[in-house]
Design an enzyme around this catalytic site. Structure first.
Site, short mmCIF file in Angstrom:
data_model
loop_
_atom_site.label_atom_id
_atom_site.label_comp_id
_atom_site.label_asym_id
_atom_site.label_seq_id
_atom_site.Cartn_x
_atom_site.Cartn_y
_atom_site.Cartn_z
N ARG A 37 -41.37 -10.88 -118.87
CA ARG A 37 -42.49 -10.06 -118.41
C ARG A 37 -42.19 -9.39 -117.07
NH1 ARG A 37 -44.65 -8.97 -123.05
NH2 ARG A 37 -44.94 -10.86 -124.27
N HIS A 67 -30.83 -9.50 -123.14
CA HIS A 67 -32.00 -8.69 -123.50
C HIS A 67 -32.79 -8.36 -122.25
CE1 HIS A 67 -35.46 -7.17 -125.61
NE2 HIS A 67 -35.00 -7.55 -126.80
N TYR A 70 -39.36 -7.20 -121.47
CA TYR A 70 -40.24 -6.32 -122.25
C TYR A 70 -40.95 -5.29 -121.38
CZ TYR A 70 -39.69 -9.72 -126.05
OH TYR A 70 -39.19 -10.55 -127.01
N HIS A 107 -35.54 -2.27 -125.31
CA HIS A 107 -36.47 -1.45 -126.07
C HIS A 107 -36.54 -0.08 -125.40
CE1 HIS A 107 -38.86 -5.22 -127.62
NE2 HIS A 107 -37.57 -5.25 -127.91
N GLU A 142 -32.58 -0.63 -129.11
CA GLU A 142 -33.10 -1.40 -130.23
C GLU A 142 -33.98 -0.54 -131.13
OE1 GLU A 142 -35.79 -5.41 -131.02
OE2 GLU A 142 -34.67 -5.19 -129.14
N ASP A 176 -33.03 -4.12 -135.64
CA ASP A 176 -33.95 -5.24 -135.81
C ASP A 176 -34.56 -5.15 -137.20
OD1 ASP A 176 -36.64 -6.60 -135.79
OD2 ASP A 176 -36.00 -7.15 -133.77
N HIS A 179 -38.36 -4.76 -137.30
CA HIS A 179 -38.77 -3.46 -136.77
C HIS A 179 -38.49 -2.32 -137.75
CE1 HIS A 179 -38.41 -4.98 -132.31
NE2 HIS A 179 -39.34 -5.62 -133.02
N HIS A 211 -30.73 -7.95 -135.02
CA HIS A 211 -31.77 -8.96 -134.83
C HIS A 211 -32.29 -9.34 -136.22
CE1 HIS A 211 -32.94 -7.78 -130.44
NE2 HIS A 211 -31.96 -8.68 -130.48
N ASP A 224 -44.88 -4.76 -135.92
CA ASP A 224 -43.96 -5.58 -135.12
C ASP A 224 -44.46 -7.01 -134.95
OD1 ASP A 224 -42.02 -6.60 -133.46
OD2 ASP A 224 -42.54 -5.39 -131.72
N HIS A 226 -43.01 -10.65 -135.96
CA HIS A 226 -41.87 -11.39 -136.52
C HIS A 226 -42.33 -12.63 -137.29
CE1 HIS A 226 -38.85 -9.74 -133.30
NE2 HIS A 226 -39.64 -8.80 -133.79
N GLU A 256 -34.70 -13.97 -133.71
CA GLU A 256 -35.83 -13.91 -132.79
C GLU A 256 -37.10 -14.36 -133.51
OE1 GLU A 256 -34.95 -10.24 -129.77
OE2 GLU A 256 -35.79 -9.74 -131.71
#
Length: 278
Positions: A37, A67, A70, A107, A142, A176, A179, A211, A224, A226, A256
């Site tokens: 975050r 990664h 976000y 992203h 991604e 992904d 995605h 992913h 989105d 998962h 993920e």
């Protein structure tokens, strides 16, 4: 050999995350460069990095993947958000030099009402200012599900970003599965067709990692969400085809899925059992 790992926490250091990967049968892993975050990154210990690199060499690890958080939105309408994202990207790419020849994934971002073209130009500008000559990291865009104002749910959008990047030898794509399925690419019934489209638009050589995530929702939903492998709308048969596909089988795969560590170990064992050694 199937190159597979999961997302793991780096809170205890690089050597610890490498040993945790080994404990679940993995030969690679993915980690957040900092709090997902946002926020500052933990100081890197050279001895800890050296211990990880030694472990990776001794255990035939393939490339690992870092990664971005976000919150890193390079194309927000808010200038302070873009500045934070650019500073994070710049810092991350410099820190990745401790782990040369590995992967950094992010992203592309959400244009938040500015429009796709404005957002794409902002992403290109940020990458061209953050990437540098003789860097040893491949930066991956991604594929996204297309919720809200996300950029990157269409292959054409990713191509436009790649075309604008100066250091093209250091740019690629992470596909992904959740995605792309949620974005409307039917990898269940037409995997070859989807990859053919990717090749024609972007070029299959740009595909550097996958992913592996099942989806809680239907094809083209742009949600989105998962799901665990084989428990969602993509299904186990599709994943067997994905990991054995001639264009994908030698890439690193990263889970993920909504799992704890034991769940990742079970999924890795499941997928290894479906992998066909040539």
């Amino acid at each position: 050999m199937l190159n597979i790992g999961s997302h793991l926490s780096i809170s205890n250091g690089f050597e610890a995350i490498g040993n945790q990967a080994l404990s679940i049968g993995a030969n690679t892993f993915q980690f957040f460069t900092r709090n997902p975050r946002g926020g500052s990154a933990k100081k890197i210990s050279q001895s800890d990095v050296d211990a990880l690199l030694k472990l990776m060499q001794e255990n035939d690890f393939c490339q690992i993947l870092a990664h971005a958080p976000y919150t890193m939105n390079l194309c927000s309408a808010k200038s302070d958000t873009r500045e934070f994202a650019f500073n994070t990207l710049t810092d991350d790419l410099r820190r990745m030099e401790y782990l040369p020849d590995n992967l950094y994934n992010f992203h592309p971002g959400s244009h938040t009402g500015q429009g796709i073209q404005v957002g794409i130009e902002q992403i290109i500008t940020a990458l061209n200012n953050a990437m540098f000559e003789d860097m040893h990291t491949t930066v991956l865009l991604e594929t996204m599900a297309g919720k809200g104002s996300e950029i990157g749910s269409r292959f054409e959008e990713l191509k436009e970003i790649i075309d604008g990047v100066r250091f093209k030898e250091n740019i690629g794509v992470c596909l992904d599965t959740c995605h792309v399925f949620d974005a409307g690419y039917d990898i269940v019934n037409d995997l070859d067709g989807v990859l053919d489209k990717f090749d024609k638009i972007i070029g299959i050589k740009r595909l550097k990692a996958v992913h592996l995530n099942d989806s809680m929702n239907y094809l083209g939903c742009h949600k989105d969400r998962h799901q665990k492998i084989g428990k969602g709308a993509i299904g186990i048969s599709a994943f067997e085809k994905i990991i054995n596909n001639k264009y994908l089988r030698n890439l690193p795969f990263f889970l993920e899925t909504p799992n704890e560590i034991d769940g990742y170990a079970q999924e890795i064992a499941l997928l290894k059992g479906l992998y066909l050694d040539n």
